[in-house]
Write a protein that holds these residues in place. Structure first.
Motif, PDB file in Angstrom:
ATOM      1  N   LYS A  67      14.869  -2.537  -0.172  1.00 28.99           N
ATOM      2  CA  LYS A  67      13.561  -2.049   0.279  1.00 28.99           C
ATOM      3  C   LYS A  67      13.561  -1.503   1.712  1.00 28.99           C
ATOM      4  O   LYS A  67      12.946  -0.461   1.972  1.00 28.99           O
ATOM      5  N   PRO A  68      14.241  -2.151   2.670  1.00 29.76           N
ATOM      6  CA  PRO A  68      14.236  -1.612   4.038  1.00 29.76           C
ATOM      7  C   PRO A  68      14.894  -0.240   4.168  1.00 29.76           C
ATOM      8  O   PRO A  68      14.729   0.432   5.195  1.00 29.76           O
ATOM      9  N   MET A  69      15.635   0.194   3.123  1.00 29.53           N
ATOM     10  CA  MET A  69      16.269   1.498   3.160  1.00 29.53           C
ATOM     11  C   MET A  69      15.443   2.576   2.457  1.00 29.53           C
ATOM     12  O   MET A  69      15.854   3.734   2.387  1.00 29.53           O
ATOM     13  N   VAL A  70      14.278   2.207   1.928  1.00 36.00           N
ATOM     14  CA  VAL A  70      13.365   3.206   1.370  1.00 36.00           C
ATOM     15  C   VAL A  70      12.897   4.096   2.522  1.00 36.00           C
ATOM     16  O   VAL A  70      12.533   3.612   3.590  1.00 36.00           O
ATOM     17  N   GLU A  71      12.934   5.398   2.295  1.00 36.45           N
ATOM     18  CA  GLU A  71      12.733   6.341   3.391  1.00 36.45           C
ATOM     19  C   GLU A  71      11.279   6.753   3.588  1.00 36.45           C
ATOM     20  O   GLU A  71      10.534   6.963   2.633  1.00 36.45           O
ATOM     21  N   TRP A 116      -1.540  -1.349  11.215  1.00 38.84           N
ATOM     22  CA  TRP A 116      -0.553  -2.234  10.577  1.00 38.84           C
ATOM     23  C   TRP A 116      -0.517  -1.907   9.100  1.00 38.84           C
ATOM     24  O   TRP A 116      -1.555  -1.813   8.461  1.00 38.84           O
ATOM     25  N   GLN A 117       0.677  -1.677   8.571  1.00 37.69           N
ATOM     26  CA  GLN A 117       0.775  -1.325   7.157  1.00 37.69           C
ATOM     27  C   GLN A 117       2.093  -1.795   6.563  1.00 37.69           C
ATOM     28  O   GLN A 117       3.161  -1.317   6.953  1.00 37.69           O
ATOM     29  N   PRO A 118       2.040  -2.716   5.608  1.00 38.84           N
ATOM     30  CA  PRO A 118       3.256  -3.091   4.881  1.00 38.84           C
ATOM     31  C   PRO A 118       3.530  -2.051   3.797  1.00 38.84           C
ATOM     32  O   PRO A 118       2.627  -1.311   3.381  1.00 38.84           O
ATOM     33  N   MET A 119       4.775  -1.999   3.346  1.00 44.68           N
ATOM     34  CA  MET A 119       5.143  -1.079   2.262  1.00 44.68           C
ATOM     35  C   MET A 119       5.480  -1.916   1.026  1.00 44.68           C
ATOM     36  O   MET A 119       6.643  -2.121   0.686  1.00 44.68           O
ATOM     37  N   ASP A 120       4.441  -2.414   0.367  1.00 44.15           N
ATOM     38  CA  ASP A 120       4.635  -3.291  -0.782  1.00 44.15           C
ATOM     39  C   ASP A 120       4.770  -2.518  -2.094  1.00 44.15           C
ATOM     40  O   ASP A 120       5.436  -2.973  -3.019  1.00 44.15           O
ATOM     41  N   THR A 121       4.104  -1.365  -2.170  1.00 41.67           N
ATOM     42  CA  THR A 121       4.053  -0.620  -3.426  1.00 41.67           C
ATOM     43  C   THR A 121       4.385   0.843  -3.189  1.00 41.67           C
ATOM     44  O   THR A 121       4.443   1.307  -2.048  1.00 41.67           O
ATOM     45  N   LEU A 122       4.565   1.582  -4.275  1.00 42.72           N
ATOM     46  CA  LEU A 122       4.821   3.018  -4.167  1.00 42.72           C
ATOM     47  C   LEU A 122       3.635   3.720  -3.522  1.00 42.72           C
ATOM     48  O   LEU A 122       3.805   4.681  -2.756  1.00 42.72           O
ATOM     49  N   ARG A 123       2.450   3.223  -3.789  1.00 48.23           N
ATOM     50  CA  ARG A 123       1.254   3.792  -3.169  1.00 48.23           C
ATOM     51  C   ARG A 123       1.302   3.641  -1.648  1.00 48.23           C
ATOM     52  O   ARG A 123       0.959   4.573  -0.908  1.00 48.23           O
ATOM     53  N   ASP A 124       1.747   2.474  -1.171  1.00 46.56           N
ATOM     54  CA  ASP A 124       1.895   2.257   0.272  1.00 46.56           C
ATOM     55  C   ASP A 124       2.919   3.226   0.864  1.00 46.56           C
ATOM     56  O   ASP A 124       2.723   3.783   1.945  1.00 46.56           O
ATOM     57  N   LYS A 125       4.024   3.411   0.147  1.00 48.48           N
ATOM     58  CA  LYS A 125       5.076   4.310   0.611  1.00 48.48           C
ATOM     59  C   LYS A 125       4.544   5.731   0.739  1.00 48.48           C
ATOM     60  O   LYS A 125       4.799   6.436   1.725  1.00 48.48           O
ATOM     61  N   GLN A 126       3.783   6.177  -0.247  1.00 49.08           N
ATOM     62  CA  GLN A 126       3.224   7.527  -0.224  1.00 49.08           C
ATOM     63  C   GLN A 126       2.220   7.692   0.921  1.00 49.08           C
ATOM     64  O   GLN A 126       2.164   8.749   1.561  1.00 49.08           O
ATOM     65  N   TYR A 127       1.448   6.640   1.192  1.00 49.17           N
ATOM     66  CA  TYR A 127       0.486   6.671   2.302  1.00 49.17           C
ATOM     67  C   TYR A 127       1.204   6.823   3.638  1.00 49.17           C
ATOM     68  O   TYR A 127       0.823   7.639   4.481  1.00 49.17           O
ATOM     69  N   GLY A 129      12.290  -6.675  -3.408  1.00 56.57           N
ATOM     70  CA  GLY A 129      11.342  -5.563  -3.417  1.00 56.57           C
ATOM     71  C   GLY A 129      10.894  -5.184  -4.819  1.00 56.57           C
ATOM     72  O   GLY A 129      10.804  -4.007  -5.157  1.00 56.57           O
ATOM     73  N   THR A 130      10.572  -6.180  -5.647  1.00 64.71           N
ATOM     74  CA  THR A 130      10.270  -5.920  -7.056  1.00 64.71           C
ATOM     75  C   THR A 130       9.000  -5.104  -7.261  1.00 64.71           C
ATOM     76  O   THR A 130       8.862  -4.415  -8.276  1.00 64.71           O
ATOM     77  N   ARG A 131       8.064  -5.153  -6.321  1.00 62.72           N
ATOM     78  CA  ARG A 131       6.803  -4.426  -6.512  1.00 62.72           C
ATOM     79  C   ARG A 131       6.932  -2.930  -6.227  1.00 62.72           C
ATOM     80  O   ARG A 131       5.982  -2.174  -6.421  1.00 62.72           O
ATOM     81  N   ILE A 132       8.090  -2.523  -5.747  1.00 57.62           N
ATOM     82  CA  ILE A 132       8.341  -1.105  -5.525  1.00 57.62           C
ATOM     83  C   ILE A 132       9.679  -0.747  -6.180  1.00 57.62           C
ATOM     84  O   ILE A 132      10.532  -0.067  -5.624  1.00 57.62           O
ATOM     85  N   SER A 133       9.826  -1.244  -7.408  1.00 56.47           N
ATOM     86  CA  SER A 133      11.098  -1.116  -8.122  1.00 56.47           C
ATOM     87  C   SER A 133      11.489   0.325  -8.403  1.00 56.47           C
ATOM     88  O   SER A 133      12.657   0.614  -8.661  1.00 56.47           O
ATOM     89  N   GLU A 134      10.505   1.239  -8.355  1.00 59.52           N
ATOM     90  CA  GLU A 134      10.840   2.656  -8.527  1.00 59.52           C
ATOM     91  C   GLU A 134      11.852   3.100  -7.482  1.00 59.52           C
ATOM     92  O   GLU A 134      12.656   4.008  -7.714  1.00 59.52           O
ATOM     93  N   GLU A 135      11.803   2.475  -6.309  1.00 61.50           N
ATOM     94  CA  GLU A 135      12.706   2.822  -5.212  1.00 61.50           C
ATOM     95  C   GLU A 135      13.862   1.835  -5.087  1.00 61.50           C
ATOM     96  O   GLU A 135      14.981   2.198  -4.760  1.00 61.50           O
TER      97      GLU A 135
END
Length: 256
Positions: A23-27, A230-241, A11-17
């Motif tokens: 990555k699957p445990m990002v909430e 359909w939405q992947p969570m690749d980046t912090l922006r995706d997570k926020q969306y 999950g390097t593209r969302i390394s903030e988390e």
């Protein structure tokens, strides 16, 4: 039917988390995206899961080992050395957690859990970082109808930027994040025959490369077209969306 979830990547593209958890445990909404994925399958009657762990896999194991602690109110009576769980909701899940290595490819991860699916007619498989309102029941029925080895769900990704319609320098249309950015892509949510694992020959192989290319060459892969969310969570922006959708009370993938 069983579902295999690939949950071992870095999950390097969302390394903030992912510096502290896989990555699957990002909430999303206070619950791991992995939980959301299991709920999607469970809503369609699939409740037996094999999770391919890797990077920081112990975090996933700890979550399920202490599931009620994470999801319920609890009282600890220190004098009596007793714990009381309040208003717990027991999910009807059977979860097998398998350490498939930190640097293993997606194909290698599948190969490492072969013994858990070898006796199945078919099994579901998806990635541990994306959600959708895909009709899993219809997907499985479609797979059974064509009789081939593999089905993948094809999706139309939403563009990340607005689109312009131009005639010379004159703009005649403007579309904010149009859906028709390009061709349809692999959205995960596979249904696979165990025999597809025979095409995986190396622990480092990515399933989406040589193995699936070999299956395509033998005309063994069909696409189930999904036209919904359909939405992947690749980046912090995706997570926020995804957080915004969940907090709005109208998360499209909440089919349970």
């Amino acid at each position: 039917m069983k579902a295999v979830i690939l949950a071992g990547g870095l999950g390097t593209r969302i390394s903030e988390e992912t510096s502290v958890r896989p990555k699957p445990m990002v909430e999303i909404g206070g619950l791991p995206i992995l939980w959301h994925i299991l709920k999607i399958y469970s809503a369609h009657g699939i409740k037996d899961f094999i999770i391919c762990c890797g990077y920081k896999g112990y975090v996933i194991k700890e979550y399920f080992a202490n599931y009620f602690l994470h999801t319920s109110d609890v009282t600890f009576d220190m004098k009596e050395n007793k714990m009381t769980v309040h208003d717990s909701v027991a999910e009807p899940w059977r979860v097998t957690l398998v350490d498939t290595g930190d640097s293993t490819g997606t194909g290698g991860r599948l190969k490492r859990v072969a013994r858990y699916v070898k006796d199945e007619e078919a099994f579901c498989m998806t990635y541990g970082d994306g959600v959708s309102d895909v009709d899993i029941t219809a997907l499985v029925n479609f797979h059974r109808s064509h009789g081939k080895s593999a089905t993948l769900t094809s999706v139309q990704p939403v563009a990340r930027f607005g689109g312009l319609g131009l005639t010379g320098t004159l703009i005649h249309s403007f579309h904010e994040k149009p859906a028709e950015e390009g061709g349809r892509v692999n959205g995960g949510f596979f249904v696979l025959s165990p025999k597809v694992l025979d095409d995986i020959t190396d622990d480092r192989q990515m399933f989406e490369r040589e193995p699936i290319e070999a299956l395509v060459a033998r005309q063994e892969v069909h696409a189930f077209s999904h036209h919904g969310f359909w939405q992947p969570m690749d980046t912090l922006r995706d997570k926020q969306y995804l957080e915004e959708l969940w907090n709005s009370g109208n998360a499209p993938w909440r089919v349970w």
